[in-house]
Design a protein around this motif. Sequence first.
Motif, PDB file in Angstrom:
ATOM      1  N   ILE A 313       0.817  -1.207   0.000  1.00 32.51           N
ATOM      2  CA  ILE A 313       0.000   0.000   0.000  1.00 32.51           C
ATOM      3  C   ILE A 313       0.856   1.265   0.000  1.00 32.51           C
ATOM      4  O   ILE A 313       0.463   2.317  -0.502  1.00 32.51           O
ATOM      5  N   ASP A 314       2.060   1.171   0.578  1.00 31.67           N
ATOM      6  CA  ASP A 314       2.945   2.326   0.637  1.00 31.67           C
ATOM      7  C   ASP A 314       4.363   1.830   0.905  1.00 31.67           C
ATOM      8  O   ASP A 314       4.585   0.651   1.197  1.00 31.67           O
ATOM      9  N   LEU A 315       5.323   2.731   0.812  1.00 36.37           N
ATOM     10  CA  LEU A 315       6.692   2.389   1.146  1.00 36.37           C
ATOM     11  C   LEU A 315       6.774   1.909   2.592  1.00 36.37           C
ATOM     12  O   LEU A 315       6.030   2.383   3.458  1.00 36.37           O
ATOM     13  N   ARG A 316       7.691   1.024   2.842  1.00 36.11           N
ATOM     14  CA  ARG A 316       7.750   0.327   4.125  1.00 36.11           C
ATOM     15  C   ARG A 316       7.785   1.259   5.329  1.00 36.11           C
ATOM     16  O   ARG A 316       7.129   1.015   6.339  1.00 36.11           O
ATOM     17  N   ASN A 317       8.529   2.352   5.249  1.00 35.78           N
ATOM     18  CA  ASN A 317       8.651   3.189   6.439  1.00 35.78           C
ATOM     19  C   ASN A 317       7.439   4.067   6.692  1.00 35.78           C
ATOM     20  O   ASN A 317       7.437   4.851   7.636  1.00 35.78           O
ATOM     21  N   TYR A 318       6.380   3.910   5.878  1.00 35.48           N
ATOM     22  CA  TYR A 318       5.107   4.542   6.159  1.00 35.48           C
ATOM     23  C   TYR A 318       4.057   3.536   6.643  1.00 35.48           C
ATOM     24  O   TYR A 318       2.930   3.921   6.955  1.00 35.48           O
ATOM     25  N   THR A 319       4.418   2.250   6.678  1.00 42.07           N
ATOM     26  CA  THR A 319       3.432   1.237   7.078  1.00 42.07           C
ATOM     27  C   THR A 319       3.895   0.345   8.224  1.00 42.07           C
ATOM     28  O   THR A 319       3.075  -0.253   8.914  1.00 42.07           O
ATOM     29  N   TYR A 320       5.209   0.247   8.443  1.00 40.78           N
ATOM     30  CA  TYR A 320       5.688  -0.758   9.400  1.00 40.78           C
ATOM     31  C   TYR A 320       5.223  -0.485  10.815  1.00 40.78           C
ATOM     32  O   TYR A 320       5.036  -1.420  11.601  1.00 40.78           O
ATOM     33  N   ALA A 321       4.999   0.800  11.167  1.00 40.55           N
ATOM     34  CA  ALA A 321       4.619   1.131  12.538  1.00 40.55           C
ATOM     35  C   ALA A 321       3.159   0.822  12.838  1.00 40.55           C
ATOM     36  O   ALA A 321       2.746   0.842  13.996  1.00 40.55           O
ATOM     37  N   LYS A 322       2.360   0.523  11.802  1.00 47.45           N
ATOM     38  CA  LYS A 322       0.952   0.198  12.051  1.00 47.45           C
ATOM     39  C   LYS A 322       0.611  -1.254  11.740  1.00 47.45           C
ATOM     40  O   LYS A 322      -0.440  -1.743  12.162  1.00 47.45           O
ATOM     41  N   PHE A 323       1.468  -1.955  11.026  1.00 43.09           N
ATOM     42  CA  PHE A 323       1.137  -3.330  10.660  1.00 43.09           C
ATOM     43  C   PHE A 323       1.244  -4.290  11.836  1.00 43.09           C
ATOM     44  O   PHE A 323       0.670  -5.374  11.810  1.00 43.09           O
ATOM     45  N   GLY A 324       1.971  -3.901  12.892  1.00 41.39           N
ATOM     46  CA  GLY A 324       1.966  -4.722  14.098  1.00 41.39           C
ATOM     47  C   GLY A 324       0.569  -4.848  14.672  1.00 41.39           C
ATOM     48  O   GLY A 324       0.159  -5.918  15.126  1.00 41.39           O
ATOM     49  N   ARG A 325      -0.183  -3.753  14.654  1.00 42.27           N
ATOM     50  CA  ARG A 325      -1.571  -3.778  15.126  1.00 42.27           C
ATOM     51  C   ARG A 325      -2.411  -4.743  14.294  1.00 42.27           C
ATOM     52  O   ARG A 325      -3.235  -5.495  14.832  1.00 42.27           O
TER      53      ARG A 325
END
Length: 518
Positions: A313-325
């Motif tokens: 959906i986006d570059l990794r450093n814009y998604t990694y902090a929410k994919f844990g949830r």
Amino acid sequence: MAPPSRCDVLVAGSGNAGFATAVAAKEAGAKHVLLIDKCPEEWAGGNSYFTAGAYRTVHGGTADLLQLVNNVDAETAKRIDLEPYTVDNFSNDMKRICSGRSEPRLAKILIEDSNATVKWLKSNGIRFQLSFNRQAYEVDGRLKFWGGLSLKTQDGGKGLIEDHKTAARKHGVEVLYSTPLKRLITDPKTGAVTAVAVQSNGEDAVIRTGAVILAAGGFESNPRLRSQYLGPGWDLAKVRGTPHNTGDCLETAIRDVSAAQTGNWSGCHSVAWDANAPSDTGDREASNEFTKSGYPLGLMFNTLGERFVDEGIDLRNYTYAKFGRAILAQPSHVAFQIWDSRTVSWLRSEEYRPERVERITADSIEELADKLTPLGLENRDAFVRNVEEYNEAVYAFQQENPDKKWDPAVRDGMSTQSRTKRLALGKTNWALPVDKAPFLAVAVTCGITFTFGGLKVNPETAQVVSSMTGKEIPGLYAVGEMMGGLFYENYPGGSGLTSGAVFGRRAGAAAAKAVAPS
């Protein structure tokens, strides 16, 4: 060592924000700056120790950053593609990633102070490097940086804290570990914070001070508070960093001085984390290497054999902090990341090498499913079927778009969504077939990094605001994870360390000014 009876400025917390604050206070003229932390010295650094050391900053491009780093020779510099990251770029990322909820003045200061603050850190001995291993891919012989994030510290969080400790010693900051802050003491007439009660060597003590700066982290290591504020199931998240960030100072400030609360108290930074990592504390040797952020190069499935996020959906450093949830919300709080031989070589070795993670390999998707079943995969057939359906969608897109080129350094538009085949949950970018043996899978869960709720501050000085009066509490400041109002739902990667340094620098200077002789 017994604590002193008084100091000019007292800082609580030995992470990036705490050390930056203490050094800034000394530079601004405070004579006696004392930094305390409840952790023993071997746990110094808070969550900053467990980071990759990434700093998001406004910059003018390669030439602006080369003056800061120590890992680029002349020949390498010629191969770098690194576009400027402007105030508008950073501002747009904050608005987009944090759903437009960031307190505007906090965000403005974070962004506009970022470049000067990183250069200030450099002047104080923080060793910066270009983040080739995390934020660049070599494509057609060019080193292409992506995601607006280029800087990291040498040796990541470990090196960052060593450099901060060295800077603190150089500036004459006194540091006491195993010294928890127990209570804030105020002047009954003015309401100003004038002293703190601490515990040291098993005994209670009072330290009189002109200013207190709270930099002691959030409540991410407290399962009770996680469940209370983040919601059911969050007590089962794994702790990515220090076990000492249990929210004590947040609760102390709210209890003792009615500090105003603000921000996203049900939100946090949480990542895809090695399912076999320790549960309640980070590993100081492995540190950030338990992060498993290679999902944009492959796919993620839950134990029911279903995909549950758009990995591209986006570059990794814009998604990694929410994919844990998103992983925590899956059955058994577990997911499987998978790749085929096309992309395994693109995975970062520090995260996926055999010495660091249990790698499940197979020569077919069916065999991979069989090997994942003892690890929790409940619906083998659904897993195989969904991989096949995904591959069909990728090939359909490629047939319709023969000129599209896979490029992991940009949002390449390589998708699963075409006129003839569309998945209910597509992959927006970097969609390649997963059908070329051998195959690799790893098991991941949710690792919580830091919480977003905190204390309300004056953005200019980071001085804490009272919930009773709506005015600043004399002598009290909050920075780092303890400062609320900046991040909501998610955050742009690398902006946490930048925030700690930006507002720590401001708080240290403001506190030193407040305690200076008139």
